[in-house]
Design a protein around this motif. Structure first.
Motif, PDB file in Angstrom:
ATOM      1  N   ALA A  77      33.418   4.440 -19.838  1.00  0.00           N
ATOM      2  CA  ALA A  77      32.854   4.871 -18.551  1.00  0.00           C
ATOM      3  C   ALA A  77      31.980   3.781 -17.944  1.00  0.00           C
ATOM      4  N   ALA A  78      31.168   3.118 -18.785  1.00  0.00           N
ATOM      5  CA  ALA A  78      30.315   2.033 -18.296  1.00  0.00           C
ATOM      6  C   ALA A  78      31.162   0.823 -17.907  1.00  0.00           C
ATOM      7  N   ASP A  79      32.220   0.558 -18.672  1.00  0.00           N
ATOM      8  CA  ASP A  79      33.130  -0.537 -18.360  1.00  0.00           C
ATOM      9  C   ASP A  79      33.779  -0.327 -16.988  1.00  0.00           C
ATOM     10  N   ASN A  80      34.179   0.908 -16.715  1.00  0.00           N
ATOM     11  CA  ASN A  80      34.796   1.223 -15.410  1.00  0.00           C
ATOM     12  C   ASN A  80      33.822   0.977 -14.263  1.00  0.00           C
ATOM     13  N   ILE A  81      32.537   1.317 -14.481  1.00  0.00           N
ATOM     14  CA  ILE A  81      31.519   1.102 -13.453  1.00  0.00           C
ATOM     15  C   ILE A  81      31.389  -0.390 -13.151  1.00  0.00           C
ATOM     16  N   ILE A  82      31.374  -1.208 -14.187  1.00  0.00           N
ATOM     17  CA  ILE A  82      31.263  -2.659 -13.990  1.00  0.00           C
ATOM     18  C   ILE A  82      32.470  -3.181 -13.222  1.00  0.00           C
TER      19      ILE A  82
ATOM     20  N   ASP B  49      32.245 -21.186 -23.533  1.00  0.00           N
ATOM     21  CA  ASP B  49      32.735 -22.557 -23.611  1.00  0.00           C
ATOM     22  C   ASP B  49      33.586 -22.638 -24.868  1.00  0.00           C
ATOM     23  N   GLU B  50      34.002 -23.837 -25.244  1.00  0.00           N
ATOM     24  CA  GLU B  50      34.913 -23.972 -26.382  1.00  0.00           C
ATOM     25  C   GLU B  50      34.235 -23.722 -27.718  1.00  0.00           C
ATOM     26  N   TYR B  51      32.903 -23.647 -27.739  1.00  0.00           N
ATOM     27  CA  TYR B  51      32.193 -23.476 -29.001  1.00  0.00           C
ATOM     28  C   TYR B  51      31.587 -22.087 -29.182  1.00  0.00           C
ATOM     29  N   HIS B  52      31.383 -21.344 -28.092  1.00  0.00           N
ATOM     30  CA  HIS B  52      30.629 -20.092 -28.175  1.00  0.00           C
ATOM     31  C   HIS B  52      31.440 -18.911 -27.639  1.00  0.00           C
ATOM     32  N   SER B  53      31.519 -17.853 -28.453  1.00  0.00           N
ATOM     33  CA  SER B  53      32.214 -16.635 -28.072  1.00  0.00           C
ATOM     34  C   SER B  53      31.326 -15.453 -28.438  1.00  0.00           C
ATOM     35  N   TYR B  54      31.298 -14.433 -27.595  1.00  0.00           N
ATOM     36  CA  TYR B  54      30.394 -13.300 -27.785  1.00  0.00           C
ATOM     37  C   TYR B  54      31.184 -11.988 -27.773  1.00  0.00           C
ATOM     38  N   HIS B  55      30.894 -11.152 -28.762  1.00  0.00           N
ATOM     39  CA  HIS B  55      31.572  -9.860 -28.830  1.00  0.00           C
ATOM     40  C   HIS B  55      30.756  -8.821 -28.070  1.00  0.00           C
ATOM     41  N   VAL B  56      31.423  -8.092 -27.197  1.00  0.00           N
ATOM     42  CA  VAL B  56      30.762  -7.064 -26.389  1.00  0.00           C
ATOM     43  C   VAL B  56      31.451  -5.718 -26.635  1.00  0.00           C
ATOM     44  N   GLU B  57      30.652  -4.704 -26.921  1.00  0.00           N
ATOM     45  CA  GLU B  57      31.146  -3.327 -27.035  1.00  0.00           C
ATOM     46  C   GLU B  57      30.535  -2.520 -25.899  1.00  0.00           C
ATOM     47  N   ILE B  58      31.353  -1.727 -25.223  1.00  0.00           N
ATOM     48  CA  ILE B  58      30.850  -0.976 -24.079  1.00  0.00           C
ATOM     49  C   ILE B  58      31.657   0.310 -23.927  1.00  0.00           C
ATOM     50  N   PRO B  59      31.003   1.457 -23.695  1.00  0.00           N
ATOM     51  CA  PRO B  59      31.740   2.691 -23.459  1.00  0.00           C
ATOM     52  C   PRO B  59      32.667   2.538 -22.253  1.00  0.00           C
TER      53      PRO B  59
ATOM     54  N   GLN C 287      32.773 -10.192 -13.754  1.00  0.00           N
ATOM     55  CA  GLN C 287      32.807  -9.044 -14.658  1.00  0.00           C
ATOM     56  C   GLN C 287      32.328  -9.436 -16.054  1.00  0.00           C
ATOM     57  N   HIS C 288      32.732 -10.605 -16.522  1.00  0.00           N
ATOM     58  CA  HIS C 288      32.276 -11.065 -17.838  1.00  0.00           C
ATOM     59  C   HIS C 288      30.768 -11.318 -17.835  1.00  0.00           C
ATOM     60  N   THR C 289      30.240 -11.826 -16.720  1.00  0.00           N
ATOM     61  CA  THR C 289      28.786 -12.007 -16.611  1.00  0.00           C
ATOM     62  C   THR C 289      28.084 -10.662 -16.753  1.00  0.00           C
ATOM     63  N   ALA C 290      28.611  -9.640 -16.079  1.00  0.00           N
ATOM     64  CA  ALA C 290      28.022  -8.298 -16.164  1.00  0.00           C
ATOM     65  C   ALA C 290      28.126  -7.731 -17.575  1.00  0.00           C
ATOM     66  N   LEU C 291      29.249  -7.940 -18.243  1.00  0.00           N
ATOM     67  CA  LEU C 291      29.427  -7.442 -19.607  1.00  0.00           C
ATOM     68  C   LEU C 291      28.456  -8.111 -20.571  1.00  0.00           C
ATOM     69  N   LEU C 292      28.251  -9.407 -20.400  1.00  0.00           N
ATOM     70  CA  LEU C 292      27.295 -10.119 -21.251  1.00  0.00           C
ATOM     71  C   LEU C 292      25.872  -9.623 -21.012  1.00  0.00           C
ATOM     72  N   LEU C 293      25.539  -9.354 -19.748  1.00  0.00           N
ATOM     73  CA  LEU C 293      24.225  -8.768 -19.439  1.00  0.00           C
ATOM     74  C   LEU C 293      24.078  -7.412 -20.101  1.00  0.00           C
ATOM     75  N   PHE C 294      25.118  -6.594 -20.016  1.00  0.00           N
ATOM     76  CA  PHE C 294      25.093  -5.247 -20.601  1.00  0.00           C
ATOM     77  C   PHE C 294      24.818  -5.319 -22.104  1.00  0.00           C
ATOM     78  N   ALA C 295      25.431  -6.309 -22.763  1.00  0.00           N
ATOM     79  CA  ALA C 295      25.293  -6.448 -24.212  1.00  0.00           C
ATOM     80  C   ALA C 295      24.017  -7.171 -24.631  1.00  0.00           C
ATOM     81  N   GLY C 296      23.244  -7.663 -23.666  1.00  0.00           N
ATOM     82  CA  GLY C 296      21.979  -8.317 -23.997  1.00  0.00           C
ATOM     83  C   GLY C 296      22.061  -9.810 -24.199  1.00  0.00           C
ATOM     84  N   TYR C 297      23.213 -10.427 -23.891  1.00  0.00           N
ATOM     85  CA  TYR C 297      23.368 -11.865 -24.044  1.00  0.00           C
ATOM     86  C   TYR C 297      22.974 -12.566 -22.737  1.00  0.00           C
ATOM     87  N   LEU C 298      21.684 -12.590 -22.443  1.00  0.00           N
ATOM     88  CA  LEU C 298      21.204 -13.115 -21.161  1.00  0.00           C
ATOM     89  C   LEU C 298      21.519 -14.600 -21.009  1.00  0.00           C
TER      90      LEU C 298
END
Length: 396
Positions: free
Chosen positions: A311-316, A299-309, A335-346
């Motif tokens: 190879a894993a990014d390609n799978i997503i 949203d306009e107030y919250h931003s999350y940084h995600v780091e992912i290898p 895809q962003h939902t999956a990336l946030l899950l990968f990074a632990g931001y449930l």
């Protein structure tokens, strides 16, 4: 709103701090005269305890004789409040705090309820020194005016429960969700600081966090180095072990985390001399895995940084699909939902899925202990597909 409570032995100092802190305002003095000094307030509390000394603690003085409570609504929740609004919150919190029955958990009849309403207490309004955000301090006598001891068992849990009841009544964010968001906010800030550092330095790391309004407590070894640290945000303290992903910001891992953010700055190992029998063709260069970086705004107030290898990014990217998604969902959102899950931001992933028209039960979700990154990425993609489906009952 969040709240915490404890019993303390330094009641005189606590009341002095509550009343005399710069720009503090007295919200309420319950069963105490107005306009008396903090020393006089504490003295009157001790008079009550001495009056009932034979009935409390078998005649011995109470070691922890004052209850200390801190109540912190968010800046948005308390914006524009008058002193009457703070007094109303103070009164409501005391009523709810007293009404909570913990006797089932503690197996003690004394935990059925407290009686702070019938006890001497002082409520003072403080401003955070950095942000200016307002919060309440309440210092209460452990002994009420009838000589009964206010129970201290699970008192911190009682405060959290009281805060959550009021949050639900007022439509405010629950304390658990606030804690998650604060941890995510601090983690993102820490990663940004590491990313901008030319080399890792505890001194610079601490200084940069301080510039951003946090307080840092480093636990240093006598022989040098840091073995633990915590970060204070407002009135809440977060240990390094709950920050980042996979304890990546703890002292034992933080330098490796910095190195992953700066692969080009890693010092290469000295080249060993090659024997005459070794052919150049036999030497295979070792390449470092490519790390992809995303800043995902929910949203306009919250931003999350995600780091992912990579190879894993390609799978997503390959496994996220619009096939069964809500008609309003976009592939990028899945895809962003999956990336946030990968990074632990449930919590952030759930928010992203909900905003795209989906929603799903994520109870028990998490990475298995021995699960490798690629399989974890596949599961995150499958979960994101499921979360972004149309929710049952929302279509006709």
């Amino acid at each position: 709103m969040i709240a915490k409570a404890s019993t303390i032995s330094h009641g005189a100092n606590a009341i002095r701090y509550s009343v005399n802190k710069e720009k503090a305002d007295i919200v309420k003095a319950n069963l105490l005269p107005d306009n008396i000094s903090p020393e006089a307030m504490y003295g009157r509390m001790m008079l009550v305890q001495r009056k009932f000394a034979e009935n409390i603690n078998k005649g011995r003085p109470l070691g922890r004789n004052v209850i200390r409570i801190e109540i912190s609504p968010s800046e948005e929740e308390s914006r524009g409040w008058t002193m009457n609004d703070w007094a109303s919150l103070s009164n409501e919190f005391i009523r709810v705090f007293d009404s909570i029955d913990l006797s089932g958990k503690t197996k003690r009849a004394s935990s059925k309820q407290t009686n702070l309403k019938g006890s001497q207490y002082i409520a003072a309004l403080h401003r955070d020194s950095k942000s200016g955000i307002l919060h309440l301090h309440i210092d209460a006598n452990r002994v009420d005016m009838e000589g009964r001891i206010n129970d201290s068992h699970k008192i911190g849990e009682r405060a959290v429960m009281a805060a959550n009841i009021i949050n639900e009544r007022r439509g405010w964010m629950q304390s658990e969700e606030i804690g998650i968001r604060h941890r995510q906010e601090i983690s993102v800030c820490c990663m940004e600081i590491l990313r901008k550092m030319d080399k890792f330095s505890w001194k610079q790391y601490e200084a940069e966090l301080t510039k951003r309004g946090y307080k840092v407590h480093l636990q240093e070894k006598e022989s040098g180095g840091v073995y633990g640290y915590s970060i204070k945000r407002g009135n809440s303290i977060y240990k390094s072990s709950v920050l980042g992903i996979g304890r990546s910001l703890t002292p034992s891992k933080i330098e490796a985390t910095w190195a992953k953010l700066h692969p080009q700055e890693r010092k290469s190992e000295p080249t060993k001399p090659i024997s005459q029998q070794t052919r150049t063709a036999d030497i295979t260069p070792i390449s470092q895995p490519v790390i992809k970086h995303y800043n995902i705004a929910t949203d306009e107030y919250h931003s999350y940084h995600v780091e992912i290898p990579e190879a894993a990014d390609n799978i997503i990217r390959q496994n996220c699909s619009l096939e069964e998604a809500h008609p309003l969902a976009k592939l990028e959102e899945i895809q962003h939902t999956a990336l946030l899950l990968f990074a632990g931001y449930l919590d952030a992933a759930t928010s992203m899925a909900t905003s795209s028209g989906g929603g799903s039960d994520t109870g028990g979700w998490g990475r298995d202990k021995d699960e490798d990154e690629l399989e974890w990425a596949r599961r995150c993609a499958r979960m994101a597909n499921s979360m972004c489906k149309r929710r049952k009952g929302l279509h006709r």
